[in-house]
Design a protein around this motif. Structure first.
Motif, PDB file in Angstrom:
ATOM      1  N   PRO A  60       0.829  -1.203   0.000  1.00  0.00           N
ATOM      2  CA  PRO A  60       0.000   0.000   0.000  1.00  0.00           C
ATOM      3  C   PRO A  60       0.866   1.257   0.000  1.00  0.00           C
ATOM      4  N   GLY A  61       0.343   2.347  -0.597  1.00  0.00           N
ATOM      5  CA  GLY A  61       0.963   3.645  -0.334  1.00  0.00           C
ATOM      6  C   GLY A  61       1.621   4.387  -1.470  1.00  0.00           C
ATOM      7  N   ASP A  62       1.396   4.010  -2.718  1.00  0.00           N
ATOM      8  CA  ASP A  62       2.120   4.705  -3.787  1.00  0.00           C
ATOM      9  C   ASP A  62       1.337   5.863  -4.424  1.00  0.00           C
ATOM     10  N   THR A  63       0.501   6.521  -3.638  1.00  0.00           N
ATOM     11  CA  THR A  63      -0.177   7.761  -4.065  1.00  0.00           C
ATOM     12  C   THR A  63      -0.188   8.677  -2.835  1.00  0.00           C
ATOM     13  N   ASP A  97     -10.013  -3.872  13.290  1.00  0.00           N
ATOM     14  CA  ASP A  97     -10.870  -4.979  12.918  1.00  0.00           C
ATOM     15  C   ASP A  97     -10.473  -5.459  11.518  1.00  0.00           C
ATOM     16  N   ALA A  98     -10.579  -6.766  11.280  1.00  0.00           N
ATOM     17  CA  ALA A  98     -10.143  -7.326   9.988  1.00  0.00           C
ATOM     18  C   ALA A  98     -10.869  -6.664   8.816  1.00  0.00           C
ATOM     19  N   ARG A  99     -12.156  -6.351   9.017  1.00  0.00           N
ATOM     20  CA  ARG A  99     -12.902  -5.717   7.916  1.00  0.00           C
ATOM     21  C   ARG A  99     -12.419  -4.296   7.670  1.00  0.00           C
ATOM     22  N   THR A 100     -12.100  -3.591   8.739  1.00  0.00           N
ATOM     23  CA  THR A 100     -11.552  -2.236   8.590  1.00  0.00           C
ATOM     24  C   THR A 100     -10.249  -2.310   7.802  1.00  0.00           C
ATOM     25  N   GLU A 101      -9.395  -3.259   8.195  1.00  0.00           N
ATOM     26  CA  GLU A 101      -8.106  -3.417   7.514  1.00  0.00           C
ATOM     27  C   GLU A 101      -8.313  -3.716   6.017  1.00  0.00           C
ATOM     28  N   ALA A 102      -9.259  -4.610   5.729  1.00  0.00           N
ATOM     29  CA  ALA A 102      -9.527  -4.978   4.326  1.00  0.00           C
ATOM     30  C   ALA A 102     -10.050  -3.782   3.534  1.00  0.00           C
ATOM     31  N   LEU A 103     -10.896  -2.987   4.154  1.00  0.00           N
ATOM     32  CA  LEU A 103     -11.445  -1.813   3.464  1.00  0.00           C
ATOM     33  C   LEU A 103     -10.367  -0.763   3.208  1.00  0.00           C
ATOM     34  N   LEU A 104      -9.471  -0.574   4.180  1.00  0.00           N
ATOM     35  CA  LEU A 104      -8.399   0.411   3.991  1.00  0.00           C
ATOM     36  C   LEU A 104      -7.438  -0.044   2.892  1.00  0.00           C
ATOM     37  N   MET A 105      -7.131  -1.346   2.850  1.00  0.00           N
ATOM     38  CA  MET A 105      -6.279  -1.873   1.765  1.00  0.00           C
ATOM     39  C   MET A 105      -6.985  -1.679   0.424  1.00  0.00           C
ATOM     40  N   ALA A 106      -8.286  -1.927   0.413  1.00  0.00           N
ATOM     41  CA  ALA A 106      -9.035  -1.785  -0.841  1.00  0.00           C
ATOM     42  C   ALA A 106      -9.109  -0.320  -1.268  1.00  0.00           C
ATOM     43  N   ALA A 107      -9.222   0.586  -0.292  1.00  0.00           N
ATOM     44  CA  ALA A 107      -9.251   2.020  -0.608  1.00  0.00           C
ATOM     45  C   ALA A 107      -7.918   2.446  -1.221  1.00  0.00           C
ATOM     46  N   ASP A 108      -6.825   1.970  -0.628  1.00  0.00           N
ATOM     47  CA  ASP A 108      -5.508   2.276  -1.182  1.00  0.00           C
ATOM     48  C   ASP A 108      -5.407   1.748  -2.611  1.00  0.00           C
ATOM     49  N   ALA A 121      -7.853   1.121  -4.773  1.00  0.00           N
ATOM     50  CA  ALA A 121      -8.715   1.878  -5.697  1.00  0.00           C
ATOM     51  C   ALA A 121      -7.982   3.135  -6.171  1.00  0.00           C
ATOM     52  N   GLN A 122      -7.361   3.835  -5.215  1.00  0.00           N
ATOM     53  CA  GLN A 122      -6.646   5.068  -5.561  1.00  0.00           C
ATOM     54  C   GLN A 122      -5.433   4.768  -6.435  1.00  0.00           C
ATOM     55  N   HIS A 123      -4.719   3.699  -6.095  1.00  0.00           N
ATOM     56  CA  HIS A 123      -3.523   3.288  -6.841  1.00  0.00           C
ATOM     57  C   HIS A 123      -3.871   2.959  -8.299  1.00  0.00           C
ATOM     58  N   VAL A 124      -4.952   2.226  -8.478  1.00  0.00           N
ATOM     59  CA  VAL A 124      -5.376   1.843  -9.839  1.00  0.00           C
ATOM     60  C   VAL A 124      -5.809   3.079 -10.619  1.00  0.00           C
ATOM     61  N   ALA A 125      -6.607   3.933  -9.961  1.00  0.00           N
ATOM     62  CA  ALA A 125      -7.139   5.110 -10.660  1.00  0.00           C
ATOM     63  C   ALA A 125      -6.040   6.106 -11.006  1.00  0.00           C
ATOM     64  N   GLU A 126      -5.091   6.270 -10.073  1.00  0.00           N
ATOM     65  CA  GLU A 126      -4.128   7.360 -10.229  1.00  0.00           C
ATOM     66  C   GLU A 126      -2.841   6.921 -10.922  1.00  0.00           C
ATOM     67  N   ALA A 157     -13.883 -10.145  -3.968  1.00  0.00           N
ATOM     68  CA  ALA A 157     -14.979  -9.344  -4.530  1.00  0.00           C
ATOM     69  C   ALA A 157     -14.792  -7.865  -4.185  1.00  0.00           C
ATOM     70  N   LEU A 158     -14.318  -7.604  -2.974  1.00  0.00           N
ATOM     71  CA  LEU A 158     -14.069  -6.216  -2.558  1.00  0.00           C
ATOM     72  C   LEU A 158     -13.002  -5.576  -3.459  1.00  0.00           C
ATOM     73  N   SER A 159     -11.929  -6.317  -3.733  1.00  0.00           N
ATOM     74  CA  SER A 159     -10.877  -5.784  -4.603  1.00  0.00           C
ATOM     75  C   SER A 159     -11.357  -5.662  -6.043  1.00  0.00           C
ATOM     76  N   ALA A 160     -12.202  -6.579  -6.462  1.00  0.00           N
ATOM     77  CA  ALA A 160     -12.737  -6.498  -7.836  1.00  0.00           C
ATOM     78  C   ALA A 160     -13.506  -5.188  -7.983  1.00  0.00           C
ATOM     79  N   TRP A 161     -14.270  -4.849  -6.943  1.00  0.00           N
ATOM     80  CA  TRP A 161     -15.041  -3.594  -6.971  1.00  0.00           C
ATOM     81  C   TRP A 161     -14.097  -2.397  -6.920  1.00  0.00           C
ATOM     82  N   ALA A 162     -13.118  -2.469  -6.023  1.00  0.00           N
ATOM     83  CA  ALA A 162     -12.199  -1.332  -5.842  1.00  0.00           C
ATOM     84  C   ALA A 162     -11.418  -1.020  -7.119  1.00  0.00           C
ATOM     85  N   THR A 163     -11.099  -2.044  -7.892  1.00  0.00           N
ATOM     86  CA  THR A 163     -10.234  -1.844  -9.067  1.00  0.00           C
ATOM     87  C   THR A 163     -11.035  -1.769 -10.363  1.00  0.00           C
ATOM     88  N   GLY A 164     -12.343  -1.865 -10.262  1.00  0.00           N
ATOM     89  CA  GLY A 164     -13.144  -1.919 -11.485  1.00  0.00           C
ATOM     90  C   GLY A 164     -12.811  -3.167 -12.296  1.00  0.00           C
TER      91      GLY A 164
END
Ligand code: TYD
Length: 202
Positions: free
Chosen positions: A35-38, A57-68, A70-75, A113-120
């Motif tokens: 994580p972290g290249d933006t 929480d594991a779900r929080t961690e998964a969402l933060l990784m997925a957020a990173d 999403a931004q990495h893929v988009a940017e 599935a979460l990553s599939a959504w995050a990355t389109g």
């Protein structure tokens, strides 16, 4: 030749950052990481890795990784591919399935599935797993440990097993390389699989 997207995966201390850099140089690719290249990702990385964050929480961690991601893929990733550049990323969706799935115990299919959504739905053309025995990988770690590095042996064993099972069963192309060899030998093996699987000249 159209641009290819390659991910390097593995546990901490497997040498994947070095190998990602060497491969990117060999094929003139954009080298990137998670994580972290933006700019936003750097803040997420700090939150995710700093021991000061405390329990997540594991779900929080998964969402933060997925957020990173999403931004990495988009940017970074999509613009580079659209400009015709190859991209080599040090970690991608496989890390979330291995760490948040196998390691933390979330259902791997849900993490996927979460990553599939995050990355389109952007999957690598090839994922290279550097497999290193966990004892050797642990010996390569420094004294200062982040939130993941300070997890116990059982966690890292689950992650390693998670990676091996992904490589064996994922619908996308994965290849496993023995990472417990000298850097040059591993780099040569990585170049051979990339050349053969993706028909890249180098
Ligand atoms: P990284 O900087 O690649 O660490 P290292 O150089 O030790 O391999 O990644 C930081 C940590 O983040 C690493 O311990 C693995 C973890 N991680 C996840 O748990 N899930 C993810 O989706 C990603 C991308 C990383």
């Amino acid at each position: 030749m159209s641009a290819v997207f390659i991910a390097l995966e593995g546990g901490e201390g497997c040498g994947k950052s070095t190998q990602a850099r060497l491969l990117a140089a060999a094929i003139d690719a954009v080298a990137t990481f998670e994580p972290g290249d933006t700019p936003a990702g750097r803040r997420l990385r700090d939150l995710l890795l700093s021991p000061d964050t405390g329990a997540l929480d594991a779900r929080t961690e998964a969402l933060l990784m997925a957020a990173d991601r999403a931004q990495h893929v988009a940017e970074v990733v999509r613009p580079a591919l659209a400009a015709g550049r190859h991209v080599v990323t040090d970690r991608y969706v496989g890390s979330s399935m291995a760490y948040q799935g196998a390691g933390r115990g979330l259902p791997v299919a849900e993490v996927r599935a979460l990553s599939a959504w995050a990355t389109g739905g952007l999957w690598p053309d090839l994922t290279v797993l550097l497999d290193v025995p966990t004892a050797l990988a642990a010996a390569r770690l420094g004294v200062e440990r982040d939130r993941f590095e300070s997890e116990g042996d059982h966690f890292h064993e689950r992650v390693a097993e998670g990676f091996r099972s992904l490589a064996a069963t994922a619908p996308e192309p994965w290849v496993v390389i023995d990472g417990a060899r000298p850097v040059d030998e591993v780099a040569a093996s990585v170049r051979v699989v990339v050349r053969e699987r993706l028909q890249l000249t180098m």
